[in-house]
Design an enzyme around this catalytic site. Sequence first.
Site, mmCIF file in Angstrom:
data_model
loop_
_atom_site.group_PDB
_atom_site.id
_atom_site.type_symbol
_atom_site.label_atom_id
_atom_site.label_comp_id
_atom_site.label_asym_id
_atom_site.label_seq_id
_atom_site.Cartn_x
_atom_site.Cartn_y
_atom_site.Cartn_z
ATOM 1 C CG ASP A 255 -9.569 -0.094 4.513
ATOM 2 O OD1 ASP A 255 -9.205 -0.562 3.432
ATOM 3 O OD2 ASP A 255 -8.906 -0.181 5.565
ATOM 4 C CD GLN B 47 -3.546 -4.512 6.252
ATOM 5 O OE1 GLN B 47 -3.636 -3.472 5.609
ATOM 6 N NE2 GLN B 47 -3.965 -5.667 5.784
ATOM 7 C CE LYS C 60 -3.842 -2.465 2.066
ATOM 8 N NZ LYS C 60 -4.688 -2.779 3.224
#
Length: 282
Positions: A119, A96, A52
């Site tokens: 997200d 995460q 990422k």
Amino acid sequence: MAAIIDGKKIAQEIKDELKEKAACLKEKGKTGALAVIQVGDDPASSVYVRNKKNACAYIGIESLSYELSGDTTQQELLALIQQLNEDERVRGILVQLPVPGHIDENAIIKAIRPEKDVDGFHPESVGAMTIGQKGFLPCTPAGIIQLLKRSGVEIEGKHCVVVGRSNIVGKPMALLLLRENGTVTVAHSRTRNLKELCRQADILVVAIGKPRFIDAEYIKEGAVVIDVGIHRDAHNKLCGDVKFEEVEPLASAITPVPGGVGPMTIAMLMNNCVESIAEIEG
Ligand code: GUN
């Protein structure tokens, strides 16, 4: 013989488009950072987080890295999120998952301001998606819609069977296919006659989390098969939820593992970050 849907190539096209967009935004003075938080040192999470951050560098977005020890308390993590929520330079916040067991994942997701929820996991983002309002879309299902569209697969009117009902993939996948006017069935590990149901699918999206579970018996000839699974087999080789070599001859199009859905998740995360930067006023 199926067409192989090349997720790596399509993800690269999207990232190149985003790189240009980010450069245009920069010229208008619109820049911002993605904050990436990892709690603990799970090796798989470390790989995802590194990918990422690398994608941010490629596109030209700043990334801020927070690598917290595995014994970080929920309160400490919430305090960091609060600080990032208030930091105007930070346009996206990503924690995460999974987080260690002593931390309540839902409380963490809920603490991220929806405007920074790149997200698409916040209940407000999920609600907005459900009723077709503006908000960030979850990256893996949004990436699958892009894979289908950019491969010329029509969704409208098709019978789409989604196998799996997770909050991250199965449920939002069903909603996004419905938004594209697909006729959607959601199946899962306890569905009766799963094989017969899957055999009715024009588009089959498999996110059941079981290595090489779907074989030729689950496939209608000419179906489009999207494999979300990622596992290591007995020879330490990557494989999906689908027995690729058995299913490929029957399908009209299929995603490989690796190089199918995986690269699209990060491309769509970058898309959300660029969208968030574009929202800056002025
Ligand atoms: N863990 C597995 N997939 C994801 C994802 O898309 N986002 C985050 N934050 N964590 C994950």
